[in-house]
Enzyme design. Structure first.
Site, mmCIF file in Angstrom:
data_model
loop_
_atom_site.group_PDB
_atom_site.id
_atom_site.type_symbol
_atom_site.label_atom_id
_atom_site.label_comp_id
_atom_site.label_asym_id
_atom_site.label_seq_id
_atom_site.Cartn_x
_atom_site.Cartn_y
_atom_site.Cartn_z
ATOM 1 N N HIS A 177 1.572 -11.524 -4.072
ATOM 2 C CA HIS A 177 2.218 -10.673 -5.078
ATOM 3 C C HIS A 177 1.412 -10.707 -6.370
ATOM 4 C CE1 HIS A 177 6.087 -11.158 -2.617
ATOM 5 N NE2 HIS A 177 5.589 -9.961 -2.413
ATOM 6 N N HIS A 218 3.834 -18.578 -3.982
ATOM 7 C CA HIS A 218 4.437 -17.527 -4.804
ATOM 8 C C HIS A 218 4.989 -18.128 -6.093
ATOM 9 C CE1 HIS A 218 4.856 -14.235 -1.697
ATOM 10 N NE2 HIS A 218 4.511 -15.266 -0.942
ATOM 11 N N GLU A 278 7.630 -21.508 -3.995
ATOM 12 C CA GLU A 278 7.824 -20.724 -5.224
ATOM 13 C C GLU A 278 7.608 -21.685 -6.373
ATOM 14 O OE1 GLU A 278 8.836 -17.497 -5.905
ATOM 15 O OE2 GLU A 278 10.318 -16.901 -4.405
ATOM 16 N N ARG A 306 3.775 -5.780 -8.417
ATOM 17 C CA ARG A 306 4.018 -6.758 -7.341
ATOM 18 C C ARG A 306 3.256 -6.424 -6.053
ATOM 19 N NH1 ARG A 306 8.484 -9.949 -4.918
ATOM 20 N NH2 ARG A 306 8.906 -9.239 -2.794
ATOM 21 N N GLU A 311 2.363 -12.655 -9.810
ATOM 22 C CA GLU A 311 2.632 -14.092 -9.751
ATOM 23 C C GLU A 311 1.341 -14.870 -10.039
ATOM 24 O OE1 GLU A 311 4.597 -14.401 -5.890
ATOM 25 O OE2 GLU A 311 6.047 -12.888 -6.486
HETATM 26 C C1 9B3 Z 1 10.301 -13.683 1.133
HETATM 27 C C2 9B3 Z 1 10.047 -13.658 2.483
HETATM 28 CL CL1 9B3 Z 1 10.246 -12.221 3.410
HETATM 29 C C3 9B3 Z 1 9.605 -14.816 3.133
HETATM 30 N N1 9B3 Z 1 9.363 -14.798 4.474
HETATM 31 N N2 9B3 Z 1 9.435 -15.948 2.442
HETATM 32 C C4 9B3 Z 1 9.672 -15.956 1.120
HETATM 33 C C5 9B3 Z 1 10.110 -14.838 0.431
HETATM 34 C C6 9B3 Z 1 10.319 -14.895 -1.042
HETATM 35 C C7 9B3 Z 1 9.270 -14.156 -1.832
HETATM 36 C C8 9B3 Z 1 9.382 -12.656 -1.573
HETATM 37 O O1 9B3 Z 1 8.508 -12.138 -0.910
HETATM 38 O O2 9B3 Z 1 10.321 -11.992 -2.049
HETATM 39 C C9 9B3 Z 1 9.503 -14.480 -3.240
HETATM 40 SE SE1 9B3 Z 1 8.313 -13.645 -4.471
HETATM 41 ZN ZN ZN Z 2 5.999 -13.542 -4.284
HETATM 42 ZN ZN ZN Z 3 9.007 -14.955 -6.280
#
Ligand code: 9B3
Ligand code: ZN
Ligand code: ZN
Length: 441
Positions: A197, A325, A399, A255, A200
């Protein structure tokens, strides 16, 4: 006598000037920051308590020119959520009026985001004597490409650069392969990607931090030495270079990647919704304008496809997958795409629990941990779930800092703490995985 009198007169004049000056300064400050409307872009923290309020905030975030920071998508706004919303100055009045009308409490999390952004992109050579190291600053994409090259040249015995593909805008996707100097048969491997992303920024900063730390402390620190002798470590510092570049030049809040859609004028796919794990079901969007747009089909995006191809061709050696992330301070594992528990749920839970405990003990900081769907939100198409289903049964998403004080605009002075605590968690998990996956003689 005369001079004394004169001095007195001058003194009172001075006092008067000072008084007028202070009054003027205060009026100016009042006008500038304003008590009700700011002339700055702000980030609001909105406390949503009821379902009706959730509906209203969801509408505000989708109908007005704002950027949702947390949660990642309006559909995750429910009763009892704290919402972080970036609001450009020109919309602040309207948005805060709407919130007030509906008795939704909110506070200003960040005023003057422009200043924070400036702080993060300040020219690195501005003060050559500054005590801050290269790794305690954020770097442009060009800088990072240069750093990749230089790092490989400086450590030819331990670092190889691998080109795994290119981005939508044809930028190279380089992976650094770190290896200890000990040759072992059937060497296991681990994978770390950063910068899926774009906004981030702490994520690519962590990858750089990790590589540097590993190279500096190999043969000095036992954990690092053990890690690099047992495993090859593949590091992708910026998985979404087009998006990252865009956050430096045009929009700090971006993002997604920067691919053009055939059906609309909106740009970008969420790379962490583009993997083949319950692809584009609840928690992702099929609308190209949305922040969590899943793309045209699984791995439709060259960045996701390159990573998936690389991992498919290394799936027998790669035992540990890690995706970095921000923000929110969480150590997550699959599934995200389903409320189902993975077969080794208890084992993964223990690993993140131990890692979080170490962060608490050594850095006095709290990280949440658990399966993604229950800890953060239900979301399909993520890289960690996909890697898990490929057979990499130690798969995690971190995160990093913070919890929302600065969010994506974490000041450079916080980089070292954020990276050190993540590094501690990484080492803790990696060393356990090395024990658990010991090849049987
Ligand atoms: C989202 C998904 Cl789909 C995953 N498999 N693991 C973590 C997340 C959280 C991150 C997202 O993509 O929204 C946080 Se930026
Ligand atoms: Zn992320
Ligand atoms: Zn995040």
């Amino acid at each position: 006598m005369l001079t004394k009198h004169l001095a007195q007169v001058l003194d009172t004049l001075n006092m008067k000037a000072l008084l007028i000056w202070t009054v003027l300064l205060n009026i100016y400050k009042l006008l500038k920051t304003g008590d009700c409307t700011s002339t700055h872009d702000q980030v609001l923290s909105i406390h949503v308590t009821t379902h009706q309020q959730a509906d209203i905030v969801r509408n505000i975030s989708s109908q007005y020119e704002t950027v949702l920071w947390s949660p990642a998508s309006p559909e995750h706004i429910e009763a009892d959520t704290e919402v972080h919303l970036f609001v450009p100055a020109n919309n602040l009045g309207t948005v805060t009026d709407l919130l007030q009308t509906h008795h939704i409490t909110h506070q200003v999390l960040l005023d003057n985001t422009e200043e924070l952004i400036k702080m993060q992109t300040r020219n690195e050579s501005s003060d050559p004597r500054s005590s801050v190291s290269y790794y305690e600053r954020y770097h442009s994409l060009e800088d990072i490409y240069y750093w990749i090259n230089r790092t490989a040249q400086e450590h030819p015995d331990m670092v190889k650069v691998i080109l795994i593909g290119s981005s939508y805008e044809k930028r190279p996707l380089y992976v650094l392969k770190l290896s200890g100097r000990q040759e072992r048969a059937e060497k296991r491997a681990m994978w770390i990607d950063c910068g899926i992303h774009a906004r981030e920024w702490i994520s690519p900063a962590f990858c750089l931090w990790f590589v540097q730390y590993s190279l500096n402390f190999y043969n000095l620190n036992n954990d690092i030495t053990e890690m690099l002798n047992s495993m090859d470590i593949y590091v992708l510092p910026v998985m979404n270079p087009d998006g990252y570049k865009y956050t430096w030049t045009t929009n700090r809040m971006w993002r997604k990647n920067r691919s053009l859609s055939k059906e609309s004028n909106c740009v970008g796919t969420d790379l962490n919704r583009n993997f083949d794990a319950n692809w584009c079901t609840k928690g992702a969007s099929n609308r190209p304008c949305d922040e969590i747009y899943c793309g045209q089909f699984p791995e439709s995006e060259p960045e996701a496809e390159a990573v998936a191809n690389f991992l498919r061709s290394h799936k027998d050696s790669v035992k540990l997958y890690l995706s970095i992330h921000s923000y929110g301070q969480m150590l997550l594992f699959p599934y995200s795409c389903s409320n189902e528990e993975v077969p080794n749920h208890a084992e993964l839970f223990e690993l993140v629990q131990e890692a979080a405990m170490k962060i608490r003990r050594y850095y006095r900081n709290n990280y949440k941990y658990g399966a993604s769907a229950k800890t953060i939100y239900l979301a399909p198409g993520g890289s960690d779930d996909w890697a898990y289903n490929l057979g990499i049964h130690y798969s995690f998403t971190f995160e990093l800092e913070d919890r929302g004080r600065y969010g994506f605009l974490l000041p450079p002075s916080f980089i070292s703490k954020a990276c050190n605590e993540a590094l501690l968690a990484l080492k803790s998990i990696a060393l356990r995985v090395i024990q658990k996956t010991q090849p049987q003689p």
